[in-house]
Design a protein around this motif. Structure first.
Motif, short mmCIF file in Angstrom:
data_model
loop_
_atom_site.label_atom_id
_atom_site.label_comp_id
_atom_site.label_asym_id
_atom_site.label_seq_id
_atom_site.Cartn_x
_atom_site.Cartn_y
_atom_site.Cartn_z
N PHE A 257 89.98 -29.40 114.05
CA PHE A 257 89.90 -28.18 113.23
C PHE A 257 89.05 -27.13 113.92
O PHE A 257 89.34 -25.93 113.87
CB PHE A 257 89.33 -28.50 111.84
CG PHE A 257 90.37 -28.96 110.87
CD1 PHE A 257 91.12 -28.05 110.14
CD2 PHE A 257 90.60 -30.31 110.65
CE1 PHE A 257 92.08 -28.47 109.23
CE2 PHE A 257 91.56 -30.75 109.75
CZ PHE A 257 92.30 -29.82 109.03
N ASN A 258 87.99 -27.56 114.58
CA ASN A 258 87.11 -26.62 115.27
C ASN A 258 87.84 -25.95 116.43
O ASN A 258 87.68 -24.75 116.68
CB ASN A 258 85.87 -27.35 115.78
CG ASN A 258 84.79 -26.40 116.25
OD1 ASN A 258 84.49 -25.41 115.58
ND2 ASN A 258 84.20 -26.69 117.41
N GLU A 259 88.65 -26.74 117.14
CA GLU A 259 89.43 -26.18 118.25
C GLU A 259 90.47 -25.19 117.75
O GLU A 259 90.74 -24.17 118.40
CB GLU A 259 90.11 -27.31 119.03
CG GLU A 259 89.14 -28.19 119.82
CD GLU A 259 89.77 -29.48 120.30
OE1 GLU A 259 91.00 -29.65 120.07
OE2 GLU A 259 89.07 -30.33 120.87
N ALA A 260 91.07 -25.48 116.58
CA ALA A 260 92.16 -24.65 116.06
C ALA A 260 91.67 -23.39 115.37
O ALA A 260 92.28 -22.32 115.49
CB ALA A 260 93.02 -25.47 115.10
N ILE A 261 90.55 -23.48 114.63
CA ILE A 261 90.17 -22.37 113.77
C ILE A 261 88.70 -21.99 113.88
O ILE A 261 88.25 -21.04 113.24
CB ILE A 261 90.54 -22.70 112.31
CG1 ILE A 261 90.57 -21.45 111.45
CG2 ILE A 261 89.60 -23.76 111.74
CD1 ILE A 261 91.08 -21.68 110.04
N ASP A 262 87.93 -22.69 114.68
CA ASP A 262 86.51 -22.42 114.91
C ASP A 262 85.72 -22.47 113.60
O ASP A 262 85.33 -21.45 113.04
CB ASP A 262 86.33 -21.05 115.57
CG ASP A 262 84.88 -20.83 115.99
OD1 ASP A 262 84.15 -21.82 116.17
OD2 ASP A 262 84.46 -19.65 116.10
N ILE A 263 85.46 -23.68 113.15
CA ILE A 263 84.73 -23.86 111.90
C ILE A 263 83.25 -23.52 112.10
O ILE A 263 82.74 -23.50 113.23
CB ILE A 263 84.89 -25.29 111.35
CG1 ILE A 263 84.26 -26.31 112.29
CG2 ILE A 263 86.34 -25.61 111.07
CD1 ILE A 263 84.33 -27.74 111.77
N ASP A 264 82.58 -23.23 110.98
CA ASP A 264 81.17 -22.82 111.03
C ASP A 264 80.20 -23.88 110.55
O ASP A 264 79.00 -23.80 110.81
CB ASP A 264 80.97 -21.56 110.18
CG ASP A 264 81.81 -20.39 110.67
OD1 ASP A 264 81.57 -19.93 111.80
OD2 ASP A 264 82.71 -19.94 109.93
N GLY A 265 80.70 -24.85 109.82
CA GLY A 265 79.82 -25.88 109.29
C GLY A 265 80.63 -27.02 108.67
O GLY A 265 81.86 -26.97 108.62
N VAL A 266 79.91 -28.03 108.20
CA VAL A 266 80.53 -29.26 107.71
C VAL A 266 79.92 -29.64 106.37
O VAL A 266 78.71 -29.47 106.16
CB VAL A 266 80.31 -30.42 108.72
CG1 VAL A 266 80.83 -31.74 108.16
CG2 VAL A 266 80.97 -30.10 110.05
#
Length: 467
Positions: free
Chosen positions: A403-412
């Motif tokens: 998900f981070n690679e696809a949409i650049d998440i900010d936190g978990v």
């Protein structure tokens, strides 16, 4: 929680201690001495608790001291009268502070023994030495005396016994020291740290995290000078704690701080939630709406999961339960349009927080990931938060990476953290994607959510105490 990691860390400490003590014995370089034997977890206890324990231990000692200062005259008053000879013998005993070896001092302990000896004396003449020998043969092991006189008599023994118990209840003894200082060498830790790495991997810790922990511990331990076995335990504890502290301390602003910053600008904080089905994403949105409502903020929920059957009904159920407005369209409608409408509603009504629910999707489904990117373009969220299930361990970490690679998440946000005995996901996920854990789900109720705190996490991993 995290019971598995606690045991693994403790075992590492124990094995290193055994390794060095065994080598010291072979070199004739180890001796046993009296002292407090610390456990691995005793170093994690709070100083305040130690102070309270120490103060509580002062009370019985003070009472003992008062009793030990009682005069001989007071002692004599408390001793029951037996015979004139017995009183005289006991007075001499207090003054001289030496045990009597005469016949009367032997007979005083047991009335039954006295009766038997009196009968023997009446039947036949027996010498004092023979009577003493007979009493010693029949007499059971001497029991500790409980009277005030015996407390005076055995005060030094009592003090030594008290010294054998530590303030935290750990027995003293079994402490080893080295005649000549031992230096921890690489050969001492190689096998032990390899075992730790394997155990961490079995506990669902990501490979790169397990390797980082082991390398950090090795760097901190090799070259340390050891004088006592307790030093080994303490150094291992500190090395492991420092390694884990670096892993779980990922810097980042809290959601609460960001709400305040946006509120100062007259704008709502927009948060978009992503993740696969079944991780508790929709329930987490309900928990956060409740959490911030109780803090005085006004949230609104966007039901942007328009594909999954029952998804709109589910998020509506949570919104109604916590008393929060929900923006929703018909099933099958454009999820990006729902998110956009929720943002416009929040701006028009001066609301503080927009929580956007999205359809759960596998990180490998390209079409659904593209749809998620569209929601992001339209709603322009301030935060994209990945919601993962702590119980899935490495799977949660791999999902977060995709998900981070696809949409650049900010936190978990990790759900079911309270039921996670292994702790692998909690230890790994932030370090792997270099993004902070923001919240932990700690149960089924709407109040069961906790803002992440790295110090609290360290305490969970390195303390026996239940928090």
């Amino acid at each position: 929680m995290f019971e598995s990691l606690k045991k693994k860390f403790s075992r590492t400490s124990e094995k290193l201690e055994e390794e060095l003590i065994e080598e010291g014995q072979q070199e004739n370089n180890v001796k046993e001495e009296s002292g407090k034997r610390f456990s691995f977890f005793s170093f994690g206890k709070k100083k305040e608790e130690k102070v309270e324990e120490d103060e509580s231990n002062l009370l019985p000692e003070a009472e003992e001291t008062v009793e030990e200062e009682v005069s001989v005259e007071e002692v004599e008053e408390e001793i029951p009268e037996e015979t004139g000879e017995a009183e005289e013998a006991e007075e001499e005993e207090v003054k001289e502070e030496k045990p009597k070896t005469g016949l009367l001092s032997k007979l005083r302990g047991s009335s039954k023994d006295k009766e038997e000896i009196e009968e023997a004396s009446e039947d036949e003449e027996v010498s004092e030495e023979e009577i003493i020998e007979e009493v010693e043969e029949d007499e059971p092991e001497e029991k500790p005396k409980s009277g005030l006189l015996s407390k005076l008599r055995g005060s030094s023994d009592d003090e030594s016994e008290k010294d054998d118990i530590s303030a935290d209840g750990e027995a003293k003894g079994g402490i080893f020291s080295f005649v000549r200082e031992k230096t921890i060498q690489e050969k001492h830790v190689e096998d032990i740290l390899f075992e730790l790495e394997m155990e961490l991997l079995q506990g669902d810790v990501a490979m790169e995290v397990a390797t980082e922990v082991v390398e950090s511990v090795k760097e901190n331990l090799v070259g340390k000078k050891i004088k006592r076995s307790n030093d080994i335990t303490e150094y291992t504890f500190l090395a492991l704690k420092n390694a884990v502290s670096d892993i779980i301390s990922i810097p980042g602003k809290s959601m609460t701080e960001m709400i305040e910053a946006k509120k100062a600008q007259g704008e709502p904080l927009i948060v978009m939630f992503v993740g696969i089905n079944g991780t508790g994403k929709t329930t987490t949105i309900g928990k956060l709406a409740n959490y911030y409502s109780k803090k005085g903020y006004v949230p609104v929920i966007a039901a942007a999961d328009t594909f999954r059957a029952g998804a709109i009904e589910q998020v509506t159920y949570h919104a109604d339960n916590v008393g929060v407005k929900i923006i929703k369209h018909q099933k099958g409608s454009d999820p990006a349009a729902v998110a956009f409408d929720a943002v416009e509603h929040a701006r028009a009504q001066n609301k503080d927080l927009v929580l956007i629910d999205t359809a759960g999707r596998m990180q490998t489904n390209t079409n659904l990931m593209d749809e998620m990117k569209k929601i992001r373009r339209v709603s322009k969220p301030d935060l994209v938060v990945f919601v993962g299930d702590a119980l899935t361990g490495n799977d949660a970490t791999e999902q977060a990476k995709k998900f981070n690679e696809a949409i650049d998440i900010d936190g978990v946000i990790l759900t079911k953290a309270d039921a996670d005995s292994k702790g692998g996901a909690s230890l790994s996920i932030g370090y792997v994607i270099k993004k902070p854990i923001m919240f932990l789900g700690m149960g089924q109720g709407y109040d069961d959510i906790k803002e992440y705190d790295s110090e609290w996490m360290l305490n969970q991993l390195f303390s026996e105490d239940e928090e």
